[in-house]
Design a protein around this motif. Structure first.
Motif, PDB file in Angstrom:
ATOM      1  N   GLU A  37       0.830  -1.213   0.000  1.00  0.00           N
ATOM      2  CA  GLU A  37       0.000   0.000   0.000  1.00  0.00           C
ATOM      3  C   GLU A  37       0.860   1.256   0.000  1.00  0.00           C
ATOM      4  OE1 GLU A  37      -3.682   0.629   2.137  1.00  0.00           O
ATOM      5  OE2 GLU A  37      -3.710  -1.500   2.670  1.00  0.00           O
ATOM      6  N   THR A  41       0.930   3.955  -3.085  1.00  0.00           N
ATOM      7  CA  THR A  41       0.575   5.342  -2.816  1.00  0.00           C
ATOM      8  C   THR A  41       1.734   6.280  -3.138  1.00  0.00           C
ATOM      9  OG1 THR A  41      -0.905   4.628  -1.055  1.00  0.00           O
ATOM     10  CG2 THR A  41      -0.266   6.928  -1.048  1.00  0.00           C
ATOM     11  N   LEU A  45       1.434   7.529   4.813  1.00  0.00           N
ATOM     12  CA  LEU A  45       0.046   7.276   5.195  1.00  0.00           C
ATOM     13  C   LEU A  45      -0.031   7.149   6.713  1.00  0.00           C
ATOM     14  CD1 LEU A  45      -0.848   4.485   2.592  1.00  0.00           C
ATOM     15  CD2 LEU A  45      -1.602   6.871   2.533  1.00  0.00           C
ATOM     16  N   SER A  46      -1.167   7.529   7.269  1.00  0.00           N
ATOM     17  CA  SER A  46      -1.346   7.351   8.706  1.00  0.00           C
ATOM     18  C   SER A  46      -1.611   5.881   8.989  1.00  0.00           C
ATOM     19  CB  SER A  46      -2.508   8.206   9.218  1.00  0.00           C
ATOM     20  OG  SER A  46      -3.729   7.699   8.740  1.00  0.00           O
ATOM     21  N   SER A  48      -3.781   4.693  10.831  1.00  0.00           N
ATOM     22  CA  SER A  48      -5.225   4.445  10.844  1.00  0.00           C
ATOM     23  C   SER A  48      -5.789   4.261   9.433  1.00  0.00           C
ATOM     24  CB  SER A  48      -5.954   5.584  11.562  1.00  0.00           C
ATOM     25  OG  SER A  48      -5.769   6.804  10.872  1.00  0.00           O
ATOM     26  N   HIS A  49      -5.029   4.599   8.414  1.00  0.00           N
ATOM     27  CA  HIS A  49      -5.465   4.412   7.025  1.00  0.00           C
ATOM     28  C   HIS A  49      -5.624   2.930   6.680  1.00  0.00           C
ATOM     29  CE1 HIS A  49      -5.381   4.499   2.603  1.00  0.00           C
ATOM     30  NE2 HIS A  49      -4.478   3.558   2.716  1.00  0.00           N
ATOM     31  N   ASP A  51      -6.599  -0.876   6.776  1.00  0.00           N
ATOM     32  CA  ASP A  51      -7.667  -1.736   7.284  1.00  0.00           C
ATOM     33  C   ASP A  51      -7.116  -3.159   7.280  1.00  0.00           C
ATOM     34  OD1 ASP A  51     -10.104  -2.731   8.124  1.00  0.00           O
ATOM     35  OD2 ASP A  51     -10.943  -2.791   6.095  1.00  0.00           O
TER      36      ASP A  51
END
Length: 114
Positions: A37, A41, A45-46, A48-49, A51
Motif C-alpha cells: 500500500e 501510494t 500514510l497514517s 489508521s489508514h 484496514d
C-alpha cells in the motif's frame, strides 16, 4: 527518544539496515500488505489508514517490525503516526529487491485468484 521530542521513534540508519531483517519483515503477509500500500501510494500514510485483519496491538507490532528493520520511516504529524516506505534507502542498499518482492507478490495474487 530524545528530550526534545518524547514521541520520536528510533529507526536504523541506512548503514544499519540488514538484509536478513528486511527479508524477515517482508515475509509476513500483513506486513507485505502494508508495504504494498505504501509503495502503491508513493507517499506517507497514517497508521489508521490501513484496514488490516488483525487487532490493534498486532497492527502496532507489524509497524514496529517494519520500522526497526528499516523498511519504513515513522513519525508523528500532530496526533497521527505517519508511515513512509524507505524506498531510496532500500534501493541503494539492495538494488531491485523491493521491486522484485512487490512484483512477485502481485504475480502470486494473480495466480491464487485464478
Amino acid at each position: 527518544m530524545t528530550a526534545a521530542d518524547p514521541r520520536a521513534l528510533e529507526h536504523p540508519t541506512r548503514g544499519e539496515i540488514r538484509l536478513e531483517a528486511v527479508l524477515h519483515a517482508l515475509s509476513d503477509p500483513v506486513r507485505l500488505r502494508i508495504v504494498r500500500e505504501l509503495a502503491d501510494t508513493g507517499s506517507e500514510l497514517s497508521c489508521s489508514h490501513f484496514d488490516l485483519p488483525v487487532t490493534k496491538s498486532t497492527t502496532t507490532h507489524h509497524f514496529r517490525v517494519l520500522r526497526e528493520s528499516g523498511v519504513i520511516q515513522q513519525g508523528y504529524r500532530g496526533t497521527a503516526k505517519m508511515s513512509d516506505l524507505r524506498r531510496a534507502d532500500l534501493d541503494a542498499l539492495f538494488p531491485g529487491l523491493l521491486d522484485g518482492v512487490l512484483t512477485a507478490a502481485t504475480a502470486q495474487d494473480a495466480r491464487v485468484a485464478s
